[in-house]
Write a protein that holds these residues in place. Structure first.
Motif, PDB file in Angstrom:
ATOM      1  N   PRO A 127       0.790  -1.231   0.000  1.00 46.57           N
ATOM      2  CA  PRO A 127       0.000   0.000   0.000  1.00 46.57           C
ATOM      3  C   PRO A 127       0.825   1.285   0.000  1.00 46.57           C
ATOM      4  O   PRO A 127       0.306   2.347  -0.337  1.00 46.57           O
ATOM      5  N   VAL A 128       2.107   1.189   0.362  1.00 45.23           N
ATOM      6  CA  VAL A 128       2.957   2.396   0.384  1.00 45.23           C
ATOM      7  C   VAL A 128       4.148   2.282  -0.567  1.00 45.23           C
ATOM      8  O   VAL A 128       5.074   3.090  -0.512  1.00 45.23           O
ATOM      9  N   GLU A 129       4.137   1.266  -1.429  1.00 44.57           N
ATOM     10  CA  GLU A 129       5.210   1.042  -2.410  1.00 44.57           C
ATOM     11  C   GLU A 129       6.592   1.053  -1.768  1.00 44.57           C
ATOM     12  O   GLU A 129       7.520   1.706  -2.229  1.00 44.57           O
ATOM     13  N   ALA A 130       6.741   0.286  -0.677  1.00 46.39           N
ATOM     14  CA  ALA A 130       8.005   0.211   0.046  1.00 46.39           C
ATOM     15  C   ALA A 130       8.949  -0.849  -0.516  1.00 46.39           C
ATOM     16  O   ALA A 130      10.103  -0.922  -0.107  1.00 46.39           O
ATOM     17  N   ILE A 131       8.477  -1.669  -1.455  1.00 45.54           N
ATOM     18  CA  ILE A 131       9.275  -2.777  -1.988  1.00 45.54           C
ATOM     19  C   ILE A 131       9.829  -2.400  -3.349  1.00 45.54           C
ATOM     20  O   ILE A 131       9.088  -1.982  -4.237  1.00 45.54           O
ATOM     21  N   MET A 132      11.146  -2.548  -3.487  1.00 43.60           N
ATOM     22  CA  MET A 132      11.807  -2.302  -4.759  1.00 43.60           C
ATOM     23  C   MET A 132      12.430  -3.604  -5.243  1.00 43.60           C
ATOM     24  O   MET A 132      13.068  -4.317  -4.464  1.00 43.60           O
ATOM     25  N   ILE A 133      12.269  -3.881  -6.524  1.00 39.81           N
ATOM     26  CA  ILE A 133      12.865  -5.069  -7.146  1.00 39.81           C
ATOM     27  C   ILE A 133      13.685  -4.609  -8.337  1.00 39.81           C
ATOM     28  O   ILE A 133      13.200  -3.842  -9.173  1.00 39.81           O
ATOM     29  N   THR A 134      14.927  -5.070  -8.402  1.00 38.95           N
ATOM     30  CA  THR A 134      15.783  -4.808  -9.555  1.00 38.95           C
ATOM     31  C   THR A 134      16.371  -6.120 -10.034  1.00 38.95           C
ATOM     32  O   THR A 134      16.428  -7.105  -9.291  1.00 38.95           O
ATOM     33  N   LEU A 135      16.806  -6.129 -11.292  1.00 33.29           N
ATOM     34  CA  LEU A 135      17.518  -7.302 -11.796  1.00 33.29           C
ATOM     35  C   LEU A 135      18.864  -7.360 -11.090  1.00 33.29           C
ATOM     36  O   LEU A 135      19.591  -6.353 -11.030  1.00 33.29           O
ATOM     37  N   ALA A 136      19.206  -8.505 -10.540  1.00 27.02           N
ATOM     38  CA  ALA A 136      20.431  -8.640  -9.753  1.00 27.02           C
ATOM     39  C   ALA A 136      21.681  -8.364 -10.586  1.00 27.02           C
ATOM     40  O   ALA A 136      22.635  -7.772 -10.091  1.00 27.02           O
ATOM     41  N   VAL A 137      21.688  -8.752 -11.838  1.00 27.94           N
ATOM     42  CA  VAL A 137      22.882  -8.623 -12.672  1.00 27.94           C
ATOM     43  C   VAL A 137      23.094  -7.192 -13.155  1.00 27.94           C
ATOM     44  O   VAL A 137      24.198  -6.669 -13.114  1.00 27.94           O
ATOM     45  N   THR A 138      22.012  -6.541 -13.581  1.00 24.64           N
ATOM     46  CA  THR A 138      22.151  -5.234 -14.227  1.00 24.64           C
ATOM     47  C   THR A 138      21.686  -4.057 -13.376  1.00 24.64           C
ATOM     48  O   THR A 138      22.007  -2.916 -13.677  1.00 24.64           O
ATOM     49  N   GLY A 139      20.894  -4.324 -12.330  1.00 27.58           N
ATOM     50  CA  GLY A 139      20.330  -3.243 -11.535  1.00 27.58           C
ATOM     51  C   GLY A 139      19.130  -2.577 -12.188  1.00 27.58           C
ATOM     52  O   GLY A 139      18.586  -1.611 -11.661  1.00 27.58           O
ATOM     53  N   GLU A 140      18.697  -3.098 -13.330  1.00 18.45           N
ATOM     54  CA  GLU A 140      17.543  -2.535 -14.038  1.00 18.45           C
ATOM     55  C   GLU A 140      16.282  -2.718 -13.194  1.00 18.45           C
ATOM     56  O   GLU A 140      16.033  -3.792 -12.649  1.00 18.45           O
ATOM     57  N   PRO A 141      15.475  -1.659 -13.053  1.00 17.70           N
ATOM     58  CA  PRO A 141      14.261  -1.758 -12.236  1.00 17.70           C
ATOM     59  C   PRO A 141      13.247  -2.751 -12.805  1.00 17.70           C
ATOM     60  O   PRO A 141      13.010  -2.765 -14.015  1.00 17.70           O
ATOM     61  N   VAL A 142      12.691  -3.548 -11.919  1.00 13.31           N
ATOM     62  CA  VAL A 142      11.572  -4.422 -12.246  1.00 13.31           C
ATOM     63  C   VAL A 142      10.299  -3.782 -11.685  1.00 13.31           C
ATOM     64  O   VAL A 142       9.303  -3.651 -12.367  1.00 13.31           O
ATOM     65  N   PHE A 143      10.379  -3.386 -10.393  1.00 11.15           N
ATOM     66  CA  PHE A 143       9.265  -2.690  -9.749  1.00 11.15           C
ATOM     67  C   PHE A 143       9.816  -1.760  -8.685  1.00 11.15           C
ATOM     68  O   PHE A 143      10.671  -2.166  -7.919  1.00 11.15           O
ATOM     69  N   PRO A 144       9.350  -0.544  -8.586  1.00 11.09           N
ATOM     70  CA  PRO A 144       8.436   0.064  -9.548  1.00 11.09           C
ATOM     71  C   PRO A 144       9.131   0.305 -10.868  1.00 11.09           C
ATOM     72  O   PRO A 144      10.332   0.570 -10.903  1.00 11.09           O
ATOM     73  N   PRO A 145       8.374   0.214 -11.954  1.00 11.96           N
ATOM     74  CA  PRO A 145       8.996   0.431 -13.275  1.00 11.96           C
ATOM     75  C   PRO A 145       9.412   1.887 -13.446  1.00 11.96           C
ATOM     76  O   PRO A 145       8.815   2.774 -12.848  1.00 11.96           O
ATOM     77  N   GLU A 146      10.432   2.088 -14.244  1.00 13.92           N
ATOM     78  CA  GLU A 146      10.834   3.458 -14.558  1.00 13.92           C
ATOM     79  C   GLU A 146       9.734   4.108 -15.377  1.00 13.92           C
ATOM     80  O   GLU A 146       9.128   3.483 -16.233  1.00 13.92           O
ATOM     81  N   GLU A 147       9.490   5.356 -15.113  1.00 15.69           N
ATOM     82  CA  GLU A 147       8.427   6.086 -15.835  1.00 15.69           C
ATOM     83  C   GLU A 147       8.968   6.618 -17.135  1.00 15.69           C
ATOM     84  O   GLU A 147      10.049   6.990 -17.312  1.00 15.69           O
TER      85      GLU A 147
END
Length: 77
Positions: free
Chosen positions: A57-77
């Motif tokens: 509910p507060v978007e406290a979780i960030m997920i990135t690709l471990a190898v590249t650091g590319e955002p998975v969530f939240p997605p880049e706008e």
């Protein structure tokens, strides 16, 4: 999915709703202060972990690709 993810929780934002644990009990745990923590900082990509991040509910979780650091969530706008 096949990728490895880096999963982080911003504990300054986390309100301890427990939604992440409900969606992905293998991915998250609440500590005694009801703050969420990933069970492992890196994990295989999984639909439940992504659902937990999307449902926070507060978007406290960030997920990135471990190898590249590319955002998975939240997605880049």
């Amino acid at each position: 999915m096949g990728d490895r993810w880096q999963v982080e929780v911003d504990r300054g934002v986390c309100i301890g709703s427990g939604m992440c644990v409900n969606h992905a009990p293998d991915g998250f745990v609440l500590d005694s202060a009801r703050q969420s923590h990933p069970r492992s900082p890196q994990s295989d990509a999984s639909e439940p972990v992504l659902t937990a991040a999307e449902g926070c509910p507060v978007e406290a979780i960030m997920i990135t690709l471990a190898v590249t650091g590319e955002p998975v969530f939240p997605p880049e706008e």
